[in-house]
Design a protein around this motif. Structure first.
Motif, PDB file in Angstrom:
ATOM      1  N   UNK A  42       0.839  -1.201   0.000  1.00 15.68           N
ATOM      2  CA  UNK A  42       0.000   0.000   0.000  1.00 15.68           C
ATOM      3  C   UNK A  42       0.871   1.248   0.000  1.00 15.68           C
ATOM      4  N   UNK A  43       1.907   1.243   0.814  1.00 16.58           N
ATOM      5  CA  UNK A  43       2.811   2.393   0.888  1.00 16.58           C
ATOM      6  C   UNK A  43       3.517   2.614  -0.460  1.00 16.58           C
ATOM      7  N   UNK A  44       3.963   1.547  -1.083  1.00 17.19           N
ATOM      8  CA  UNK A  44       4.654   1.654  -2.371  1.00 17.19           C
ATOM      9  C   UNK A  44       3.746   2.169  -3.477  1.00 17.19           C
ATOM     10  N   UNK A  45       2.524   1.634  -3.521  1.00 14.55           N
ATOM     11  CA  UNK A  45       1.572   2.089  -4.546  1.00 14.55           C
ATOM     12  C   UNK A  45       1.174   3.537  -4.296  1.00 14.55           C
ATOM     13  N   UNK A  46       0.934   3.893  -3.039  1.00 17.65           N
ATOM     14  CA  UNK A  46       0.577   5.279  -2.699  1.00 17.65           C
ATOM     15  C   UNK A  46       1.691   6.249  -3.061  1.00 17.65           C
ATOM     16  N   UNK A  47       2.940   5.894  -2.764  1.00 19.79           N
ATOM     17  CA  UNK A  47       4.084   6.753  -3.101  1.00 19.79           C
ATOM     18  C   UNK A  47       4.226   6.866  -4.620  1.00 19.79           C
ATOM     19  N   UNK A  48       3.964   5.782  -5.353  1.00 21.20           N
ATOM     20  CA  UNK A  48       4.038   5.817  -6.815  1.00 21.20           C
ATOM     21  C   UNK A  48       3.007   6.744  -7.410  1.00 21.20           C
ATOM     22  N   UNK A  49       1.796   6.717  -6.859  1.00 18.27           N
ATOM     23  CA  UNK A  49       0.736   7.606  -7.351  1.00 18.27           C
ATOM     24  C   UNK A  49       1.085   9.059  -7.075  1.00 18.27           C
ATOM     25  N   UNK A  50       1.547   9.358  -5.881  1.00 17.31           N
ATOM     26  CA  UNK A  50       1.912  10.743  -5.526  1.00 17.31           C
ATOM     27  C   UNK A  50       3.069  11.234  -6.397  1.00 17.31           C
ATOM     28  N   UNK A  51       4.094  10.401  -6.592  1.00 19.16           N
ATOM     29  CA  UNK A  51       5.230  10.835  -7.417  1.00 19.16           C
ATOM     30  C   UNK A  51       4.815  11.002  -8.877  1.00 19.16           C
TER      31      UNK A  51
END
Length: 161
Positions: free
Chosen positions: A13-22
């Motif tokens: 979840x953290x990785x996908x969330x960071x990918x979306x924000x970036x």
């Protein structure tokens, strides 16, 4: 509440969330950068339009010994090139700047004698309209009005007095 506490520390979840924000940040930066390129393209069009006017006027000089262009003809050439290149006429050189550029073109030529250069420059510079005090005052009040229209307004105002 327990579900949120369990989901946030999950690496997926953290990785996908960071990918979306970036991705969003990269998109915004790219849009800003690409919008600057559009302005550069417009400036290139203005530069090309200015060069076309100078080229057209330069060919008139080489054909005749006298530079027989009226201010109205110069305005028409400028207007036609602004339409041709899709730029606003006020973004192009002013008629006086075109005349100055033309004088520079003549003076830079190695193929003309000094007397010929002087003759050409004299006839080119005669195209500049000297500003009378009334015309200078009107040009500061209404700078968007063309010089020929300003002189007509002055003539009309003198008739009304």
């Amino acid at each position: 509440m327990d579900l949120i506490a369990e989901v946030i520390p999950n690496q997926w979840v953290t990785g996908i969330g960071a990918g979306i924000i970036s991705s969003i940040v990269a998109y915004l930066i790219a849009q800003r950068y690409l919008s600057w390129g559009g302005n550069k393209e417009y400036l290139r069009k203005v530069d090309t339009a200015n060069k076309d006017v100078i080229y057209a006027l330069r060919s008139i000089i080489s054909d005749e010994f006298k530079f027989n262009v009226t201010p109205e003809m110069l305005s028409s050439i400028i207007s036609a090139n602004s339409v041709k290149h899709g730029v606003d006429q006020k973004d192009m050189y002013s008629p006086d700047q075109f005349i100055d550029a033309l004088v520079k073109e003549v003076m830079d030529s190695n193929f003309l004698s000094v007397n010929t250069k002087m003759s050409y420059c004299t006839s080119i510079i005669s195209l500049k309209i000297p500003l009378t005090p009334e015309l200078e005052e009107l040009s500061t009040i209404a700078p968007s009005i063309k010089l020929s229209q300003q002189s007509q307004l002055i003539k009309l105002s003198s008739l009304l007095r």
